[in-house]
Write an enzyme that holds these catalytic residues in place. Structure first.
Site, PDB file in Angstrom:
ATOM      1  N   ASP A   1       0.852  -1.209   0.143  1.00 37.11           N
ATOM      2  CA  ASP A   1      -0.033  -0.227  -0.120  1.00 37.11           C
ATOM      3  C   ASP A   1       0.872   1.277   0.218  1.00 37.11           C
ATOM      4  O   ASP A   1       2.112   1.249   0.423  1.00 37.11           O
ATOM      5  CB  ASP A   1      -0.733   0.036   1.433  1.00 37.11           C
TER       6      ASP A   1
ATOM      7  N   HIS B   1       0.163   5.713   0.255  1.00 40.38           N
ATOM      8  CA  HIS B   1      -0.610   6.962   0.041  1.00 40.38           C
ATOM      9  C   HIS B   1       0.062   8.227  -0.366  1.00 40.38           C
ATOM     10  O   HIS B   1       1.209   8.480   0.250  1.00 40.38           O
ATOM     11  CB  HIS B   1      -1.477   7.124   1.544  1.00 40.38           C
TER      12      HIS B   1
END
Length: 638
Positions: free
Chosen positions: A384, A386
């Site tokens: 992941d 961001h």
RNA sequence: GCCCUUGUAGCUCAGCUGGUAGAGCAAUUGAUUUGUAAUCAAUAGGUCCGCGGUUCGAAUCCGUGCGGGGGCACCA
């Protein structure tokens, strides 16, 4: 009288009205024989539809997709007919064409068994032999509804009620048996041939809604020739051989057990593969300017309430109550934790775009029926990240992400990638102006990749539009992996801000992205793509050194040690078995390189290499082996 | 979650209509010391998924729970 335009542009005049079949006959005898269906002004029609006006036509045979789909549709009808002959109280519902075949949904109390399938198949063959002529009638809507209601076909009656006004209610007859159907169909049941097979029975909800009753669905496949059918069945078998659940066991990579359904117990080799992928990603992300972080797995309920997960996804979340009765949730996503890291300390516009990556293990309580090997699990590790940025930076950052994804897929052997772009859903947060911007930015990134893409209207996340990356594997199956989402919502909800040039606090935009998606899932896909025969650099165990007899054990141990210290994984097989046995054993385990050591090798300080799937032998000095294979022990793009 | 199906040794599987389990591979031990896909022999190995019921007797029949498989629904 009709002027008929043929596909080659020729216009033929016919003195009176004519059927598609007659046109085919005019063109050639063989076409008339093979013709399946006709398109009139782009609309597929029965071959015996009567043409009275000028139009352009194209006649399809079973060699065309249109023709093949018509055959499949007909086979579905014959299936329904066979079922009703054998099981008269069964109601028919819908029976569409799908990839490689068709299905038909039935309403019947007793379940269909495997034996029933065989009987039905046989009956279908009989119906083909009867060579019943197909007849189309257009009925008055009310009459049709009454007719089917009287027959006890309540589902059909319901379907007719939902046909829009102005559309024909067409009924197709094969002999006495008839069914509501849009058509088109072949001119008789004999035309279909017997190149079909019923493959499986399953449950399916009426109209695809889980609140409705469950029907019984019979799946089948249908082809133009026996050879096509055989090839298809072989293809299925080949795919089964690659099944990652089977190979994972055989290759000793991982297993599942009852105590934790949907969670992987990684074995040494599977974990080695897992770690290799992470090492590789770390390197790529480091180069791309990401900062790796890690956040807690268990977080207080209040955070999930603020983020909106508690409300929207609560039923999929694992929770934990402490002895003092506090409620925590085990994270189903990494984003709230990441925002918390962003929130710690003051951020300036100069910090943006700020890219934070995390190999975060998330838990989601998936419905039991959804679990499927490594491909759908309840606990998995996301690669992941961001990216916190300003609105102006979105387009550029999306482009950078897509390029990174494509590069990584290529390294791992997937060059065939398509994109799915999803825009604003009905239920959403944020102003339309902001959505306009976000969608435009993301779409621009999609277009810049020059890849094939589909637009999925209204399927974006509630906080922003998204792209999904679908890769096609070695045998043509599609897998959804990576995702890139633009989020105008979460940073605000969790109080993220940065100080802009003018000194004012502003809310950043957040891009969510995952490249593999889930490491677990991606490994499953990798196994199937390579049928377990991984490229050397990611192979979890790269070499096995095999001494020819005990006499050479010491040399083999020495060789293996040297290989390991050059960063290539290696074990020595000292078991008391002969060479043939060991070669078979490790070949089945799909070890890329077997290194045989005997007298010759000791004398020349070398190894004899046997590569997986080759019985050629190649002798190589150990030194040369180490340099050659160290160079191969990394991603292709490095 | 829903429908169907399935659960026997580490693995792959056999076990007919109810009479307390069997094979191959793997493992262990011994012999063989092997040059490119299974050397030979012996030994050991099982709460027949759990719980409850029917029966003189259950791996086998019934109920229920859990897991697996095929779909459906779901997939932030």
């Amino acid at each position: 009288m009709p002027n008929i335009t043929l596909p080659d542009g020729k216009i033929v005049n016919f003195p009176k009205k004519i059927t598609g079949f007659q046109i085919a006959e005019k063109i050639s005898k063989s076409l008339a024989k093979e013709a399946v269906v006709i398109s009139i002004n782009g609309k597929l029609k029965d071959l015996d539809s009567v043409i009275e006006n000028d139009c352009s036509v194209k006649i399809f045979t079973s060699k065309n997709q249109e023709g093949l789909e018509t055959i499949r549709h007909d086979t579905a009808h014959i299936l329904a007919m066979a079922v009703q002959e054998l099981f008269p109280k069964t109601q028919v519902t819908i029976g569409p064409v799908i990839e490689n075949g068709f299905y038909y949904d039935f309403a019947r109390k007793e379940p269909f068994t495997e034996d029933d399938l065989k009987k039905i198949e046989k009956k279908m063959g009989e119906i083909v032999d009867r060579d019943l002529i197909t007849k189309r009638e257009v009925w008055n809507r009310e009459k049709a509804i009454k007719h089917f209601e009287k027959k006890g076909e309540i589902y059909k009656a319901e379907l007719i009620k939902s046909i829009p006004d102005g559309e024909d209610v067409s009924i197709y007859f094969h002999g006495e048996w008839h069914d509501l159907c849009r058509g088109p169909h072949l001119s008789s049941t004999g035309k279909i041939g017997k190149f079909f097979k019923l493959t499986k029975v399953s449950g399916a909800y009426w109209r695809g809604d889980s609140r409705n009753e469950m029907l019984q669905r019979i799946y089948g496949t249908s082809w133009a020739t026996q050879k096509d059918l055989d090839n298809y069945l072989i293809r299925i078998e080949e795919a089964e051989k690659r099944d990652h659940r089977k190979l994972g066991k055989e290759m000793d990579l991982y297993h599942f057990r009852e105590e934790s359904p949907g969670s992987v117990f990684w074995h040494e080799k599977g974990w080695a593969l897992f770690q290799k992928l992470i090492d590789y990603m770390r390197m790529k992300q480091d180069e791309a300017g990401y900062k790796e972080i890690n956040t807690p797995e268990v977080l207080d309920r209040s955070l999930w309430e603020k983020s909106g997960h508690w409300d929207k996804f609560g039923s999929n979340m694992y929770t934990s109550t402490t002895p003092d009765e506090k409620i925590f949730a085990i994270k189903p996503m990494n984003c709230p934790g990441c925002v918390e890291v962003f929130n710690q300390g003051l951020k300036s516009y100069k910090d943006l775009p700020l890219k934070m990556s995390e190999f975060g293990k998330v838990h989601r309580y998936e419905p039991s029926g959804a679990l499927h090997g490594l491909l759908r699990v309840r606990a998995f590790t996301q690669d992941d990240a961001h990216i916190f940025c300003t609105e102006d930076q979105i387009t550029k950052e999306c482009l950078v992400v897509t390029n990174l994804i494509l590069e990584i897929y290529k390294d791992l052997g997937f060059e065939n990638v398509i994109l799915k772009y999803s825009d604003r859903p009905d239920v959403r947060v944020g102003d339309d102006q902001v959505w306009d911007k976000a969608e435009a930015a993301l779409l621009e990134a999609v277009k810049a990749t020059k890849l094939e893409y589909t637009i999925n209207k209204g399927e974006g996340a509630f906080y922003g539009p998204k792209i999904e990356f679908v890769l096609r594997d070695a045998i043509g199956r599609d897998w959804q992996c990576g995702t890139l989402q633009v989020d105008f919502n979460l940073p605000g909800r969790l109080g993220a801000s940065y100080v802009d040039k003018d000194g004012a606090k502003k809310i950043p935009v957040m891009l969510h992205r995952a490249l593999f998606g889930s490491l677990e899932r991606f490994i499953g896909i990798l196994i199937e793509n390579y049928a377990g025969k991984f490229p050397f650099w990611i192979s979890p165990l790269q070499t096995v050194v095999i001494p020819i007899s005990e006499e050479f054990d010491d040399y083999a141990i020495k060789v293996s040690k040297e290989i390991k210290s050059s960063g290539i994984s290696s074990i020595v097989d000292l078991k008391k078995h002969n060479l043939n046995y060991k070669i078979r054993d490790h070949s089945l385990a799909k070890i890329p390189l077997l290194l045989i050591c005997g007298k010759k090798e000791v004398d020349t300080n070398s190894v004899t290499i046997r590569r997986l799937d080759s019985n050629k032998q190649e002798n190589m000095e150990l030194k040369k082996f180490l340099t050659t294979y160290s160079a191969l022990n990394k991603a292709p793009s490095k």
